[in-house]
Design a protein around this motif. Structure first.
Motif, mmCIF file in Angstrom:
data_model
loop_
_atom_site.group_PDB
_atom_site.id
_atom_site.type_symbol
_atom_site.label_atom_id
_atom_site.label_comp_id
_atom_site.label_asym_id
_atom_site.label_seq_id
_atom_site.Cartn_x
_atom_site.Cartn_y
_atom_site.Cartn_z
ATOM 1 N N LEU A 222 0.777 -1.204 0.140
ATOM 2 C CA LEU A 222 0.073 -0.012 0.027
ATOM 3 C C LEU A 222 0.731 1.277 0.103
ATOM 4 C CD1 LEU A 222 -3.048 0.938 0.124
ATOM 5 C CD2 LEU A 222 -2.756 0.855 2.772
ATOM 6 N N HIS A 223 0.589 2.225 -0.691
ATOM 7 C CA HIS A 223 1.194 3.640 -0.887
ATOM 8 C C HIS A 223 2.881 3.240 -1.168
ATOM 9 C CE1 HIS A 223 -2.075 6.537 0.649
ATOM 10 N NE2 HIS A 223 -2.585 5.337 0.058
ATOM 11 N N GLU A 224 2.893 2.246 -1.953
ATOM 12 C CA GLU A 224 4.587 2.141 -2.208
ATOM 13 C C GLU A 224 5.148 2.861 -2.934
ATOM 14 O OE1 GLU A 224 7.245 -1.979 -3.342
ATOM 15 O OE2 GLU A 224 5.034 -2.020 -3.459
ATOM 16 N N THR A 225 4.619 3.588 -3.879
ATOM 17 C CA THR A 225 5.382 4.545 -4.654
ATOM 18 C C THR A 225 4.197 5.809 -5.014
ATOM 19 O OG1 THR A 225 4.240 3.705 -6.899
ATOM 20 C CG2 THR A 225 6.386 2.696 -5.959
ATOM 21 N N HIS A 258 4.835 -0.990 3.301
ATOM 22 C CA HIS A 258 5.437 -0.004 2.698
ATOM 23 C C HIS A 258 5.121 1.311 3.021
ATOM 24 C CE1 HIS A 258 7.805 -2.824 0.215
ATOM 25 N NE2 HIS A 258 6.588 -3.211 -0.408
ATOM 26 N N MET A 259 3.937 2.021 2.601
ATOM 27 C CA MET A 259 3.526 3.152 3.038
ATOM 28 C C MET A 259 4.566 4.395 2.826
ATOM 29 S SD MET A 259 0.271 2.614 3.512
ATOM 30 C CE MET A 259 -0.013 4.182 4.274
ATOM 31 N N LEU A 287 14.337 -0.084 -4.842
ATOM 32 C CA LEU A 287 13.444 0.352 -6.165
ATOM 33 C C LEU A 287 13.080 1.710 -6.070
ATOM 34 C CD1 LEU A 287 11.130 -2.668 -5.310
ATOM 35 C CD2 LEU A 287 12.522 -2.436 -7.096
ATOM 36 N N ALA A 288 13.723 2.649 -5.263
ATOM 37 C CA ALA A 288 13.595 4.173 -5.365
ATOM 38 C C ALA A 288 11.921 4.482 -5.143
ATOM 39 C CB ALA A 288 14.122 4.707 -6.863
ATOM 40 N N SER A 289 11.475 3.731 -4.253
ATOM 41 C CA SER A 289 9.940 3.985 -3.931
ATOM 42 C C SER A 289 9.777 5.195 -3.080
ATOM 43 C CB SER A 289 9.448 2.539 -3.375
ATOM 44 O OG SER A 289 9.729 1.652 -4.242
ATOM 45 N N GLY A 290 10.706 5.444 -2.159
ATOM 46 C CA GLY A 290 10.428 6.638 -1.354
ATOM 47 C C GLY A 290 10.847 6.160 0.318
#
Length: 439
Positions: A222-225, A258-259, A287-290
């Protein structure tokens, strides 16, 4: 003088970090285990007088602490370790991982990959893991045989995979697995809707209804990217978390993985629903997701657990590496050097993880009456000297290779670095066989 109390196992250690009570380190104490349950945590001299143990283990340079809880993994993906690196999430999934899974995913793949992952996890201090993948019956059987504690979240998606033909098929198989392991001491089964972008409203509503009726946990990416959030707003007119809330999926049994993309309204929904967040720092960075705002979430009273993700996106399952990275990121993201101190980081990887999985009454801390799920970490190595603060050494200098012993419910999974319930040579041989097949 009273007769000594019988106990199965007495472990004497230089330090014990119980996690609860918080911020405590016991020196030169012993932990007594009887019938798989913690019987006492007392000074060593008292233990010698009080107990008559079947087995005594002396760990003069070690810390005893609860076994680590890996609150998010894709265990079988250990066979895809290094298969597709240095790519953004969408490309990684759609052009590499999903095509590989469509070709190779099978019961044998999941059984062998899960075995390899469990060997790595035990050797690096994890005694309980949450798994989200396919062929959950293979994961459950492998964990049961290895005597590891496992939360199996059966994947549900809109489309067919080798693991199922569609949402109804995934759910049917998952509920059958849940019924099979309903009363199992080590295995629990929950819903694993893959993500809001891989499921339409109807199956998500069905999952919410069934989870509520059966009191079953929900485990979801959820809210991974940022792209995931933007796409949801464009398609549904709302952020993914708000959509899940409206569909009834946000509850105290929901594990939001993730979030990395969170605003004030998201924080409010998480706090009001009692849902948990599972932080996967290495996978998010790779993965440069945040960045998951761990300190802000914890300050808002939201429980945050820790996970590795799969070895295909990490590429390791060493929770001590996650601990260190999580602590450093929390400080950097918040701009506060006091954020997520060493004891809080250890708690996130133990009791907070257990809480997210609904297991905090059973594991996650070394308290009398809880299951004896624990590990020993050797702090005699040069890089740990001098040991001013054992908790700090565990978080900032230790790694999984310093774990020497592991127990689940009082049963040894590893003694002096040697696995007791898994055949490491056999598992690495199978991994090499799969590598050859996938060339």
């Amino acid at each position: 003088m009273p007769s000594p109390e019988p106990t199965s196992l007495l472990i004497k250690a230089r330090w014990i970090i119980p996690v609860e009570p918080a911020q405590r380190v016991f020196e030169n104490c012993a932990l007594a285990i009887s019938d798989g349950v913690i019987q006492a945590v007392v000074p060593q001299r008292e233990a010698e007088k009080r107990f008559q143990a079947d087995t005594t283990i002396n760990l003069g340079h070690h810390v005893l602490l609860p076994g680590l809880v890996n609150a998010h993994s894709h265990a079988a993906m250990s066979l895809l370790r290094g298969y597709a690196d240095d790519l953004p999430l969408k490309t990684w999934l759609e052009q590499h991982i999903w095509p590989a899974e469509s070709r190779w995913l099978s019961e044998d793949f999941v059984r062998d990959g899960t075995g390899l992952a469990m060997a790595e996890m035990v050797k690096t201090g994890t005694t309980c893991f949450a798994d989200m993948y396919y062929f959950g019956e293979q994961v459950a059987q492998a964990a049961q045989q290895a005597r590891m504690r496992c939360h199996v979240a059966f994947s549900v998606l809109d489309f067919a995979t080798p693991g199922g033909s569609g949402p109804d098929d995934y759910i049917r198989k998952g509920l059958a697995l849940r019924d099979e392991y309903r009363n199992n001491d080590l295995i629990q089964v929950g819903f694993g809707p893959h993500a809001p972008y891989t499921l339409s409203d109807e199956p998500l509503r069905k999952i919410a209804m069934l989870a509520n009726e059966t009191d079953t946990a929900i485990h979801i990416h959820l809210h991974e990217t940022a792209q995931e959030v933007a796409d949801s707003i464009a398609k549904y007119g709302m952020r993914p978390l708000e959509r899940l809330h409206k569909l009834g999926l946000l509850t105290p049994s929901t594990q939001c993985v993730h979030m990395t993309q969170i605003n004030d309204s998201d924080t409010q929904l998480l706090r009001d629903s009692g849902a948990h967040v599972v932080h996967c720092p290495t996978a998010n960075l790779k993965l440069a997701s945040g960045f998951c705002p761990v300190h802000a979430l914890q300050s808002a009273g939201i429980n945050v657990a820790l996970g590795t993700g799969g070895a295909a996106s990490n590429n390791a399952l060493d929770m001590f590496s996650e601990l260190r990275l999580a602590a450093l990121l929390a400080k950097g993201v918040s701009g506060d050097a006091t954020a997520l101190d060493a004891h809080a980081a250890l708690r996130m990887a133990t009791l907070d993880g257990a809480r997210a999985l609904g297991l905090d009454n059973t594991i996650g801390s070394l308290e009398v009456g809880k299951s004896a799920d624990l590990i020993a970490v050797d702090l005699s190595h040069t890089g740990a000297q001098p040991v001013h603060q054992p908790a700090s050494q565990l978080v900032y200098t230790a790694s999984g290779q310093h774990v020497s012993h592991a127990w689940v419910a009082g049963r040894a999974l590893m003694l002096s670095g040697q696995l007791q319930t898994l055949n490491e040579r056999e598992l690495t041989g199978k991994a090499r066989w799969w590598q050859e097949q996938m060339k």
